[in-house]
Design a protein around this motif. Structure first.
Motif, PDB file in Angstrom:
ATOM      1  N   SER A 208       0.795  -1.229   0.000  1.00 40.02           N
ATOM      2  CA  SER A 208       0.000   0.000   0.000  1.00 40.02           C
ATOM      3  C   SER A 208       0.827   1.278   0.000  1.00 40.02           C
ATOM      4  CB  SER A 208      -0.927   0.012   1.221  1.00 40.02           C
ATOM      5  OG  SER A 208      -1.771  -1.102   1.221  1.00 40.02           O
ATOM      6  N   SER A 209       2.139   1.172  -0.112  1.00 36.23           N
ATOM      7  CA  SER A 209       2.976   2.367  -0.020  1.00 36.23           C
ATOM      8  C   SER A 209       4.286   2.136  -0.750  1.00 36.23           C
ATOM      9  CB  SER A 209       3.256   2.710   1.449  1.00 36.23           C
ATOM     10  OG  SER A 209       4.088   1.710   2.028  1.00 36.23           O
TER      11      SER A 209
ATOM     12  N   ASP B 103      -4.936   3.972  -3.761  1.00 40.88           N
ATOM     13  CA  ASP B 103      -5.901   4.887  -3.147  1.00 40.88           C
ATOM     14  C   ASP B 103      -6.599   5.687  -4.236  1.00 40.88           C
ATOM     15  OD1 ASP B 103      -7.354   6.548  -1.530  1.00 40.88           O
ATOM     16  OD2 ASP B 103      -5.674   7.853  -1.043  1.00 40.88           O
ATOM     17  N   THR B 104      -7.910   5.475  -4.376  1.00 39.48           N
ATOM     18  CA  THR B 104      -8.677   6.226  -5.379  1.00 39.48           C
ATOM     19  C   THR B 104      -9.565   7.281  -4.728  1.00 39.48           C
ATOM     20  OG1 THR B 104     -10.369   4.482  -5.344  1.00 39.48           O
ATOM     21  CG2 THR B 104      -8.665   4.365  -7.070  1.00 39.48           C
ATOM     22  N   GLY B 105      -9.311   7.600  -3.453  1.00 39.60           N
ATOM     23  CA  GLY B 105     -10.091   8.652  -2.809  1.00 39.60           C
ATOM     24  C   GLY B 105     -10.424   8.403  -1.352  1.00 39.60           C
TER      25      GLY B 105
ATOM     26  N   ASN C 199      -8.204   7.904   1.104  1.00 35.75           N
ATOM     27  CA  ASN C 199      -7.220   8.569   1.973  1.00 35.75           C
ATOM     28  C   ASN C 199      -7.044   7.837   3.295  1.00 35.75           C
ATOM     29  OD1 ASN C 199      -5.967  10.674   0.613  1.00 35.75           O
ATOM     30  ND2 ASN C 199      -7.697  12.049   0.907  1.00 35.75           N
ATOM     31  N   ARG C 200      -6.775   6.532   3.175  1.00 35.72           N
ATOM     32  CA  ARG C 200      -6.534   5.704   4.347  1.00 35.72           C
ATOM     33  C   ARG C 200      -5.304   4.846   4.101  1.00 35.72           C
ATOM     34  NH1 ARG C 200     -10.999   1.388   6.322  1.00 35.72           N
ATOM     35  NH2 ARG C 200     -10.254   0.425   4.383  1.00 35.72           N
TER      36      ARG C 200
ATOM     37  N   SER D 240      -0.662   6.209  -4.104  1.00 38.07           N
ATOM     38  CA  SER D 240      -1.276   7.252  -4.921  1.00 38.07           C
ATOM     39  C   SER D 240      -1.194   6.844  -6.388  1.00 38.07           C
ATOM     40  CB  SER D 240      -0.562   8.582  -4.718  1.00 38.07           C
ATOM     41  OG  SER D 240       0.729   8.531  -5.310  1.00 38.07           O
TER      42      SER D 240
ATOM     43  N   SER E  60      -8.573  -1.453  -4.958  1.00 42.81           N
ATOM     44  CA  SER E  60      -8.820  -0.217  -4.244  1.00 42.81           C
ATOM     45  C   SER E  60     -10.040  -0.433  -3.362  1.00 42.81           C
ATOM     46  CB  SER E  60      -9.039   0.945  -5.221  1.00 42.81           C
ATOM     47  OG  SER E  60      -9.042   2.184  -4.524  1.00 42.81           O
TER      48      SER E  60
ATOM     49  N   GLN F 162     -14.588   7.141  -7.863  1.00 38.32           N
ATOM     50  CA  GLN F 162     -13.582   6.129  -7.542  1.00 38.32           C
ATOM     51  C   GLN F 162     -13.528   5.037  -8.604  1.00 38.32           C
ATOM     52  OE1 GLN F 162     -14.510   5.739  -2.957  1.00 38.32           O
ATOM     53  NE2 GLN F 162     -12.421   5.058  -3.366  1.00 38.32           N
TER      54      GLN F 162
END
Length: 351
Positions: free
Chosen positions: A103-104, A124-126, A128-129, A133, A154, A170
């Motif tokens: 995830s990063s 992440d499509t919106g 924000n957790r 990106s 996602s 999304q």
């Protein structure tokens, strides 16, 4: 006789719910989210039952959950670990045949050193957790492909609100991501996302709470009750006019009422916020909670309940009458919190 609260997990209903959700998206794989011990109901038992029914893909949150589930379901099913790997865990993913969800950028760098393991990519499509990106996906596309991910995914932020424009936003953002990895299966829909239509199904859906009878499906989708939560009445007595019930004296009696005390409270997951709002069902008759829910006890007003109520009678707080989402709404929360909040004193039985 034990007075402990009892949760009866209806295994065949959970399997039927999985099949119902699977039928909504022909051609897509339907996974099962069993994190948090299958939302408090027992991941090992439920995982085995779903595997027998044909489920071959599971999602958990933590490595330890994944290892426990692997022991329960054996080799074969793919198990995704949503929170992803930490340094020092890479060998455990390999040995447990677990799939790390990355995830990063830190996850990418860490997994590039992994000794032969499978991974998924979370974008992440919106929400924000968690999730990379889309910009990182663009710049690291070559490095990501080198890791040979088995899934790109996602997570929807507002799937429980079908008309919310965030869903379409999304989905379109995720379509761009999925197009960048045309040979990799894609997944967007959680439980409520399964109800948004086939455009949200992609290659794999990830129902969780819906398996256990939660969420609010559309009228054409019928989900079955996944669990029955019951408690025992331990006292039946007359509450006299001009007295009050419970802590804080918040429930005044303007006339004589028949009251019943049940052996269950907020230590067992019957949320204190449901004081004066929740109902318990006695022989199919709804009886309101009178006063505040305390740690180990709750009082019901059974004046209009079945005749001849006696200690030892069982009260349904979740089940065919006490619907999960309705009870959750009475507590000002969601079915997720009610199920995962069931305490360790609640005895789990499987039927």
């Amino acid at each position: 006789m034990s007075f402990l609260p009892r949760a009866t997990v209806l295994m065949s209903n959970i399997v039927d719910n999985w099949r119902t959700l699977d039928a909504l998206h022909p051609g897509a794989t339907t996974a099962a989210v069993v994190k948090a011990d299958a939302y408090g109901l027992g991941a090992a038992r439920i995982g085995k039952a779903l595997k027998t029914a044909g489920c071959q893909t599971f999602f958990v949150a933590y490595l330890d959950e994944g290892m426990a589930l692997r022991k329960a379901v054996g080799k074969g099913p793919r198990i995704f670990v949503l929170n992803g790997p930490m340094r020092g865990e890479l060998a455990a993913y390999r040995d447990g045949e677990l799939t790390a969800v990355l995830s990063s950028d830190l996850h990418l760098k860490l997994w590039s050193t992994a000794p032969r393991g499978t991974c998924a990519i979370h974008v992440d499509t919106g929400m924000n957790r968690l999730g990379m990106s889309p910009a990182l996906i663009d710049t690291e596309a070559t490095a990501i492909r080198r890791l040979a991910p088995v899934l790109v995914m996602s997570h929807l932020a507002c799937a429980d609100e079908p008309q919310n424009p965030m869903n379409l936003h999304q989905r379109r953002a995720f379509e761009d991501v999925a197009d960048a990895f045309p040979d990799t299966p894609a997944s967007l829909a959680n439980s409520s996302g399964c109800f948004l239509g086939r455009n949200y199904g992609f290659d794999l859906t990830r129902p969780g709470l819906a398996l256990y009878g939660g969420t609010t499906p559309p009228a054409n989708v019928q989900l079955k009750t996944g669990v029955i939560l019951e408690a025992t009445i331990i006292n039946v007595f007359k509450g006299a006019r001009d007295t009050t019930v419970g802590y804080g004296a918040t429930y005044p009696l303007t006339e004589d009422r028949l009251l019943a005390t049940c052996a269950i409270g907020y230590a067992d997951g019957l949320m204190r916020s449901g004081s004066g709002k929740l109902k318990g069902w006695v022989d199919g008759v709804a009886c309101p909670v009178a006063g505040r829910i305390s740690m180990d006890l709750v009082t019901l007003d059974v004046t209009d309940g079945p005749k001849a109520i006696k200690p030892g009678a069982r009260v349904e707080f979740l089940g065919e009458h006490a619907k999960l989402e309705a009870q959750a709404a009475a507590c000002g929360t969601l079915g997720y919190e009610l199920l995962t909040g069931l305490g360790p004193r609640v005895q789990r039985h499987y039927r």
